[in-house]
Design a protein around this motif. Structure first.
Motif, PDB file in Angstrom:
ATOM      1  N   ALA A 157     110.647 -31.065 -23.505  1.00  0.00           N
ATOM      2  CA  ALA A 157     109.307 -31.413 -23.038  1.00  0.00           C
ATOM      3  C   ALA A 157     108.766 -32.629 -23.787  1.00  0.00           C
ATOM      4  O   ALA A 157     108.179 -33.542 -23.197  1.00  0.00           O
ATOM      5  CB  ALA A 157     108.367 -30.228 -23.205  1.00  0.00           C
ATOM      6  N   SER A 160     110.811 -35.738 -22.752  1.00  0.00           N
ATOM      7  CA  SER A 160     110.485 -36.140 -21.382  1.00  0.00           C
ATOM      8  C   SER A 160     109.141 -36.849 -21.328  1.00  0.00           C
ATOM      9  O   SER A 160     108.953 -37.799 -20.568  1.00  0.00           O
ATOM     10  CB  SER A 160     110.456 -34.917 -20.457  1.00  0.00           C
ATOM     11  OG  SER A 160     111.720 -34.327 -20.354  1.00  0.00           O
ATOM     12  N   ARG A 161     108.206 -36.384 -22.159  1.00  0.00           N
ATOM     13  CA  ARG A 161     106.858 -36.963 -22.152  1.00  0.00           C
ATOM     14  C   ARG A 161     106.792 -38.310 -22.856  1.00  0.00           C
ATOM     15  O   ARG A 161     106.136 -39.242 -22.392  1.00  0.00           O
ATOM     16  CB  ARG A 161     105.879 -35.983 -22.823  1.00  0.00           C
ATOM     17  CG  ARG A 161     104.457 -36.516 -23.007  1.00  0.00           C
ATOM     18  CD  ARG A 161     103.820 -36.849 -21.667  1.00  0.00           C
ATOM     19  NE  ARG A 161     102.457 -37.309 -21.825  1.00  0.00           N
ATOM     20  CZ  ARG A 161     102.120 -38.555 -22.190  1.00  0.00           C
ATOM     21  NH1 ARG A 161     103.081 -39.447 -22.430  1.00  0.00           N
ATOM     22  NH2 ARG A 161     100.852 -38.905 -22.282  1.00  0.00           N
ATOM     23  N   PRO A 164     111.274 -40.834 -21.835  1.00  0.00           N
ATOM     24  CA  PRO A 164     112.032 -40.467 -20.642  1.00  0.00           C
ATOM     25  C   PRO A 164     113.352 -41.210 -20.582  1.00  0.00           C
ATOM     26  O   PRO A 164     113.574 -42.183 -21.288  1.00  0.00           O
ATOM     27  CB  PRO A 164     111.107 -40.887 -19.491  1.00  0.00           C
ATOM     28  CG  PRO A 164     110.235 -41.943 -20.072  1.00  0.00           C
ATOM     29  CD  PRO A 164     110.044 -41.571 -21.522  1.00  0.00           C
ATOM     30  N   ILE A 170     110.260 -42.147 -15.072  1.00  0.00           N
ATOM     31  CA  ILE A 170     109.337 -41.016 -15.238  1.00  0.00           C
ATOM     32  C   ILE A 170     110.141 -39.728 -15.331  1.00  0.00           C
ATOM     33  O   ILE A 170     111.138 -39.546 -14.631  1.00  0.00           O
ATOM     34  CB  ILE A 170     108.331 -40.959 -14.056  1.00  0.00           C
ATOM     35  CG1 ILE A 170     107.230 -39.938 -14.328  1.00  0.00           C
ATOM     36  CG2 ILE A 170     109.018 -40.682 -12.743  1.00  0.00           C
ATOM     37  CD1 ILE A 170     106.086 -40.002 -13.321  1.00  0.00           C
ATOM     38  N   GLY A 171     109.744 -38.848 -16.232  1.00  0.00           N
ATOM     39  CA  GLY A 171     110.353 -37.533 -16.324  1.00  0.00           C
ATOM     40  C   GLY A 171     109.561 -36.543 -15.490  1.00  0.00           C
ATOM     41  O   GLY A 171     108.330 -36.559 -15.494  1.00  0.00           O
ATOM     42  N   THR A 173     108.939 -32.473 -14.434  1.00  0.00           N
ATOM     43  CA  THR A 173     109.148 -31.048 -14.657  1.00  0.00           C
ATOM     44  C   THR A 173     108.541 -30.282 -13.495  1.00  0.00           C
ATOM     45  O   THR A 173     107.387 -30.518 -13.132  1.00  0.00           O
ATOM     46  CB  THR A 173     108.487 -30.578 -15.966  1.00  0.00           C
ATOM     47  OG1 THR A 173     109.072 -31.273 -17.068  1.00  0.00           O
ATOM     48  CG2 THR A 173     108.689 -29.089 -16.167  1.00  0.00           C
ATOM     49  N   ARG A 248     103.046 -44.024 -16.102  1.00  0.00           N
ATOM     50  CA  ARG A 248     103.206 -42.615 -16.464  1.00  0.00           C
ATOM     51  C   ARG A 248     104.665 -42.346 -16.771  1.00  0.00           C
ATOM     52  O   ARG A 248     105.556 -42.768 -16.034  1.00  0.00           O
ATOM     53  CB  ARG A 248     102.753 -41.727 -15.306  1.00  0.00           C
ATOM     54  CG  ARG A 248     101.258 -41.676 -15.081  1.00  0.00           C
ATOM     55  CD  ARG A 248     100.572 -40.895 -16.172  1.00  0.00           C
ATOM     56  NE  ARG A 248     101.034 -39.515 -16.182  1.00  0.00           N
ATOM     57  CZ  ARG A 248     100.493 -38.543 -15.454  1.00  0.00           C
ATOM     58  NH1 ARG A 248      99.481 -38.790 -14.635  1.00  0.00           N
ATOM     59  NH2 ARG A 248     100.946 -37.311 -15.525  1.00  0.00           N
ATOM     60  N   ASN A 249     104.936 -41.623 -17.867  1.00  0.00           N
ATOM     61  CA  ASN A 249     106.331 -41.317 -18.179  1.00  0.00           C
ATOM     62  C   ASN A 249     106.660 -39.839 -18.023  1.00  0.00           C
ATOM     63  O   ASN A 249     107.774 -39.420 -18.309  1.00  0.00           O
ATOM     64  CB  ASN A 249     106.702 -41.787 -19.598  1.00  0.00           C
ATOM     65  CG  ASN A 249     105.764 -41.237 -20.650  1.00  0.00           C
ATOM     66  OD1 ASN A 249     105.050 -40.271 -20.410  1.00  0.00           O
ATOM     67  ND2 ASN A 249     105.767 -41.862 -21.806  1.00  0.00           N
ATOM     68  N   HIS A 250     105.688 -39.044 -17.551  1.00  0.00           N
ATOM     69  CA  HIS A 250     105.995 -37.646 -17.278  1.00  0.00           C
ATOM     70  C   HIS A 250     105.035 -37.098 -16.234  1.00  0.00           C
ATOM     71  O   HIS A 250     103.859 -37.447 -16.211  1.00  0.00           O
ATOM     72  CB  HIS A 250     105.898 -36.796 -18.547  1.00  0.00           C
ATOM     73  CG  HIS A 250     106.347 -35.385 -18.325  1.00  0.00           C
ATOM     74  ND1 HIS A 250     105.468 -34.334 -18.141  1.00  0.00           N
ATOM     75  CD2 HIS A 250     107.587 -34.853 -18.232  1.00  0.00           C
ATOM     76  CE1 HIS A 250     106.154 -33.225 -17.944  1.00  0.00           C
ATOM     77  NE2 HIS A 250     107.433 -33.517 -17.996  1.00  0.00           N
ATOM     78  N   GLN A 252     104.198 -33.247 -14.311  1.00  0.00           N
ATOM     79  CA  GLN A 252     104.482 -31.812 -14.240  1.00  0.00           C
ATOM     80  C   GLN A 252     103.916 -31.254 -12.940  1.00  0.00           C
ATOM     81  O   GLN A 252     102.720 -31.354 -12.675  1.00  0.00           O
ATOM     82  CB  GLN A 252     103.866 -31.084 -15.433  1.00  0.00           C
ATOM     83  CG  GLN A 252     104.220 -29.610 -15.462  1.00  0.00           C
ATOM     84  CD  GLN A 252     103.644 -28.892 -16.658  1.00  0.00           C
ATOM     85  OE1 GLN A 252     103.332 -27.706 -16.591  1.00  0.00           O
ATOM     86  NE2 GLN A 252     103.478 -29.595 -17.765  1.00  0.00           N
TER      87      GLN A 252
END
Length: 306
Positions: A157, A160-161, A164, A170-171, A173, A248-250, A252
């Motif tokens: 987590a 990923s945040r 990435p 972008i990661g 989830t 944005r790199n994550h 959810q």
């Protein structure tokens, strides 16, 4: 770190804190392995000196906790305001949150003393620390709930945040959850599955979960299922490139149903598979089932099969 920060050449600077036992050691190690220069338990009085010279050449993460002799909520907030004014860095305050009962269980399992209460029972120290950190938690730019995460899940987590995959901007989830246990913290998109056929009321399906083929087949017979899936796919096709452009790199995505066992699990698996087939690397988490997996990006397949 925003797209504008990247264009200006700003270097990420993560201030990491949270209650003792929430996973700071795992998180700081994950950032170090991702290429961050890390300092654990930095005395806050040294922060101005650390940042007064040459700006950092690579991403930096600083772990701050109550073991530090000059630790206080005011000192952390002052540190955040200090780094906010630096032109060369893009700061974020990462707060690892965890429920008190989970912290108590972790301390009981490890038989370690709490740093705020060296007595055998850590309960008083846990309560004092959570109260002490309330103002810091409110100022966090990234709040990560670790109560239900294994060390492996927390590591993924965090990476990923903040780091990435280089081949993906972008990661993503995708997770399932139960509305009875509350919304997952940090979810960007929350989608409700409770209108679909509920396998709980089928005796032969009740003990299965959304990963079992008979459960998925039953849910898919709902007349609303296909339009729902297609609308979500269209939504993500339209919005994911925008999130990437914004830096944005994550992201959810959370699917919820009543118990978090059947419909939400099946929808999370379905959308995660769809994203992987479109070239995205996706991690899947089923909160109530305590399962975790990663789907690698798959080569795009043309409609003619080539």
């Amino acid at each position: 770190m925003t797209d504008g920060d990247a264009l200006l050449g700003k270097v990420p600077l993560v201030l990491l804190t949270g209650p003792s036992g929430a996973g700071r050691s795992t998180a700081i190690k994950a950032l170090e392995d991702a290429g961050f220069e890390t300092i654990d338990n930095l005395p806050l009085g040294l922060l101005p000196r650390l940042l007064s010279g040459q700006p950092p050449k690579r991403p930096m993460a600083l772990s701050l906790d109550v073991r530090n002799r000059d630790f206080s909520p005011t000192a952390i907030i002052d540190a955040l305001e200090l780094v906010d004014d630096l032109p060369s860095v893009a700061p974020e305050l990462l707060y690892l949150d965890c429920r008190a009962e989970v912290l108590r269980r972790r301390y009981n399992e490890t038989r370690r003393n709490h740093p705020l209460d060296r007595a055998e029972n850590p309960n008083d120290g846990i309560e004092r620390e959570l109260t002490l950190l309330e103002d810091v938690r409110a100022r966090a730019t990234v709040l990560m709930e670790t109560s239900e995460l294994t060390p492996h899940e927390l590591r993924h987590a965090v990476q990923s945040r903040f780091a990435p995959q280089k081949d993906q901007a972008i990661g993503i989830t995708v997770q399932s959850f139960s509305y009875k246990r509350g919304l997952p913290q940090g979810a960007d998109l929350v989608l409700d599955c409770r209108f679909l056929h509920n396998p709980h009321w089928k005796k032969e399906l009740r003990d299965m979960d959304g990963g079992d083929a008979p459960v998925g087949s039953y849910i898919a017979t709902d007349s609303g299922y296909d339009p729902y899936v297609k609308s979500i796919q269209v939504l993500l096709e339209q919005t994911l490139p925008g999130y990437v452009r914004e830096g944005r790199n994550h992201l959810q995505i959370a699917f919820g149903c009543t118990g978090g066992k059947h419909r939400s699990v099946f929808m999370a698996e379905t959308i995660a598979e769809s994203l992987a087939n479109r070239g995205w690397r996706v991690s899947i988490r089923h909160r109530e089932l305590n399962r975790y997996a990663v789907l690698g990006a798959r080569p795009r397949i043309a409609e003619d099969g080539e």
